[in-house]
Scaffold this motif. Sequence first.
Motif, PDB file in Angstrom:
ATOM      1  N   GLN A  26       0.849  -1.189   0.000  1.00 16.18           N
ATOM      2  CA  GLN A  26       0.000   0.000   0.000  1.00 16.18           C
ATOM      3  C   GLN A  26       0.886   1.241   0.000  1.00 16.18           C
ATOM      4  N   PHE A  27       0.603   2.127  -0.933  1.00 19.29           N
ATOM      5  CA  PHE A  27       1.503   3.258  -1.177  1.00 19.29           C
ATOM      6  C   PHE A  27       1.640   4.150   0.047  1.00 19.29           C
ATOM      7  N   ASN A  28       0.546   4.389   0.739  1.00 22.39           N
ATOM      8  CA  ASN A  28       0.608   5.307   1.886  1.00 22.39           C
ATOM      9  C   ASN A  28       1.348   4.701   3.072  1.00 22.39           C
ATOM     10  N   LYS A  29       1.472   3.382   3.107  1.00 18.83           N
ATOM     11  CA  LYS A  29       2.224   2.739   4.178  1.00 18.83           C
ATOM     12  C   LYS A  29       3.723   2.721   3.883  1.00 18.83           C
ATOM     13  N   ILE A  30       4.088   2.715   2.617  1.00 17.99           N
ATOM     14  CA  ILE A  30       5.496   2.645   2.238  1.00 17.99           C
ATOM     15  C   ILE A  30       6.087   4.033   2.061  1.00 17.99           C
ATOM     16  N   VAL A  31       5.333   4.911   1.390  1.00 16.39           N
ATOM     17  CA  VAL A  31       5.802   6.276   1.132  1.00 16.39           C
ATOM     18  C   VAL A  31       4.791   7.250   1.739  1.00 16.39           C
ATOM     19  N   VAL A  56      11.780   6.709  13.415  1.00 17.32           N
ATOM     20  CA  VAL A  56      11.337   6.956  12.046  1.00 17.32           C
ATOM     21  C   VAL A  56      11.762   5.812  11.132  1.00 17.32           C
ATOM     22  N   LYS A  57      12.967   5.283  11.331  1.00 15.05           N
ATOM     23  CA  LYS A  57      13.486   4.193  10.512  1.00 15.05           C
ATOM     24  C   LYS A  57      12.614   2.947  10.606  1.00 15.05           C
ATOM     25  N   GLU A  58      12.094   2.669  11.786  1.00 16.96           N
ATOM     26  CA  GLU A  58      11.367   1.423  12.014  1.00 16.96           C
ATOM     27  C   GLU A  58       9.924   1.465  11.534  1.00 16.96           C
ATOM     28  N   LYS A  59       9.400   2.654  11.242  1.00 15.39           N
ATOM     29  CA  LYS A  59       7.976   2.758  10.925  1.00 15.39           C
ATOM     30  C   LYS A  59       7.669   2.452   9.466  1.00 15.39           C
ATOM     31  N   THR A  60       8.399   3.052   8.533  1.00 17.37           N
ATOM     32  CA  THR A  60       8.093   2.893   7.111  1.00 17.37           C
ATOM     33  C   THR A  60       9.389   2.723   6.322  1.00 17.37           C
ATOM     34  N   PRO A  61       9.318   2.103   5.124  1.00 21.67           N
ATOM     35  CA  PRO A  61      10.516   1.986   4.282  1.00 21.67           C
ATOM     36  C   PRO A  61      11.109   3.332   3.898  1.00 21.67           C
ATOM     37  N   LEU A  62      10.262   4.305   3.528  1.00 20.38           N
ATOM     38  CA  LEU A  62      10.782   5.627   3.196  1.00 20.38           C
ATOM     39  C   LEU A  62      11.435   6.278   4.405  1.00 20.38           C
ATOM     40  N   GLY A  63      10.828   6.111   5.579  1.00 19.26           N
ATOM     41  CA  GLY A  63      11.421   6.641   6.790  1.00 19.26           C
ATOM     42  C   GLY A  63      12.776   6.018   7.071  1.00 19.26           C
ATOM     43  N   ASP A  64      12.928   4.732   6.761  1.00 16.39           N
ATOM     44  CA  ASP A  64      14.212   4.063   6.927  1.00 16.39           C
ATOM     45  C   ASP A  64      15.285   4.728   6.066  1.00 16.39           C
ATOM     46  N   ILE A  65      14.948   5.033   4.814  1.00 12.59           N
ATOM     47  CA  ILE A  65      15.922   5.624   3.887  1.00 12.59           C
ATOM     48  C   ILE A  65      16.281   7.048   4.300  1.00 12.59           C
ATOM     49  N   LEU A  66      15.268   7.873   4.563  1.00 14.42           N
ATOM     50  CA  LEU A  66      15.527   9.277   4.903  1.00 14.42           C
ATOM     51  C   LEU A  66      16.233   9.409   6.253  1.00 14.42           C
ATOM     52  N   GLN A 101       4.813  -5.723  -9.920  1.00 14.54           N
ATOM     53  CA  GLN A 101       6.072  -5.261 -10.486  1.00 14.54           C
ATOM     54  C   GLN A 101       6.021  -3.764 -10.781  1.00 14.54           C
ATOM     55  N   ARG A 102       4.929  -3.331 -11.389  1.00 12.75           N
ATOM     56  CA  ARG A 102       4.786  -1.911 -11.696  1.00 12.75           C
ATOM     57  C   ARG A 102       4.693  -1.075 -10.427  1.00 12.75           C
ATOM     58  N   ARG A 103       4.022  -1.587  -9.422  1.00 18.37           N
ATOM     59  CA  ARG A 103       3.904  -0.860  -8.166  1.00 18.37           C
ATOM     60  C   ARG A 103       5.280  -0.682  -7.516  1.00 18.37           C
ATOM     61  N   ILE A 104       6.120  -1.694  -7.562  1.00 17.19           N
ATOM     62  CA  ILE A 104       7.459  -1.597  -6.976  1.00 17.19           C
ATOM     63  C   ILE A 104       8.313  -0.603  -7.758  1.00 17.19           C
ATOM     64  N   ILE A 105       8.167  -0.561  -9.085  1.00 17.77           N
ATOM     65  CA  ILE A 105       8.901   0.429  -9.886  1.00 17.77           C
ATOM     66  C   ILE A 105       8.488   1.838  -9.481  1.00 17.77           C
ATOM     67  N   ASP A 106       7.201   2.060  -9.293  1.00 17.91           N
ATOM     68  CA  ASP A 106       6.721   3.378  -8.868  1.00 17.91           C
ATOM     69  C   ASP A 106       7.241   3.736  -7.472  1.00 17.91           C
ATOM     70  N   ILE A 107       7.274   2.757  -6.583  1.00 17.26           N
ATOM     71  CA  ILE A 107       7.771   3.001  -5.229  1.00 17.26           C
ATOM     72  C   ILE A 107       9.257   3.348  -5.263  1.00 17.26           C
ATOM     73  N   ASN A 108      10.014   2.614  -6.075  1.00 19.06           N
ATOM     74  CA  ASN A 108      11.444   2.890  -6.198  1.00 19.06           C
ATOM     75  C   ASN A 108      11.684   4.299  -6.740  1.00 19.06           C
ATOM     76  N   ALA A 109      10.899   4.705  -7.723  1.00 16.32           N
ATOM     77  CA  ALA A 109      11.021   6.065  -8.255  1.00 16.32           C
ATOM     78  C   ALA A 109      10.701   7.101  -7.182  1.00 16.32           C
ATOM     79  N   GLN A 110       9.728   6.794  -6.347  1.00 18.69           N
ATOM     80  CA  GLN A 110       9.383   7.724  -5.267  1.00 18.69           C
ATOM     81  C   GLN A 110      10.489   7.782  -4.215  1.00 18.69           C
ATOM     82  N   PHE A 111      11.131   6.649  -3.957  1.00 21.29           N
ATOM     83  CA  PHE A 111      12.278   6.646  -3.044  1.00 21.29           C
ATOM     84  C   PHE A 111      13.361   7.606  -3.552  1.00 21.29           C
ATOM     85  N   GLU A 112      13.702   7.483  -4.830  1.00 17.45           N
ATOM     86  CA  GLU A 112      14.749   8.321  -5.414  1.00 17.45           C
ATOM     87  C   GLU A 112      14.342   9.801  -5.387  1.00 17.45           C
TER      88      GLU A 112
END
Length: 242
Positions: free
Chosen positions: A34-39, A65-75, A177-188
């Motif tokens: 789910q997009f709102n849970k990851i980003v 912050v790192k432990e809550k969401t994948p984006l939070g982990d990266i930032l 697969q497409r959802r993961i590509i979109d998530i990766n783009a949002q990470f970057e």
Amino acid sequence: MWELVKAGGWLMTPIVLCSILALVIIIERSHTLQFNKIVPSRLREQLITRLRENGDIGRTQLMNVKEKTPLGDILATGLLYRQYGLESMTMHMQNRASVQIHQLEKNINMLGTIGAIAPLLGLLGTVLGIISSFLAITDGAMQDPTMLAAGVSQALITTAAGMIVAIPALVAYRYFQRRIIDINAQFETQAGLMIQELYDYHLLADSNLADMRQFPSAAVEGAADSAPAMHGEVNAEAAMTS
């Protein structure tokens, strides 16, 4: 339903198992990706605002912050290593992004495998059913009509069952697969915007930039110290020439 499974023969067992496994993976990945849970929205803005107001963010807060969401982990990883400069910060953020993408891709390949082998299982059932049908015919005469009907029934049922399992599995595989590509783009995108904002608000502790800021004054002082000596050398050369 049970009668159809029995009529399909023993190959219906792996097909049914594939369908159950595919359904479990689809439900689990739909909940996880789910997009709102990851980003989560405005996470980057909240971190930058807190950093500007307080000058720094405590390690405990960043670990939360790192432990809550994948984006939070990266930032949060980037902010933890910002004191070591841009290169170290970027490298650690890239490493965490790779780990997060790998976790998001969990079981996705299994879903693609199910979508690929389910039609093959159905095709194998078709071949076995046709063979069974031919065995009911001997010397051009039908010896066992029941065996012929059972063979045809097995061929049709297994083919249909394999396609029924494969089509949703392949659709879900491509979608995830497409959802993961979109998530990766949002990470970057979010990571790049955070680095840019750290530059804009002078919040990035980069030793290289500090050296560059100190270099002009040192160069001016060095030039001022060497100027009298260079002037003396020029006068001495002029005297020797004359």
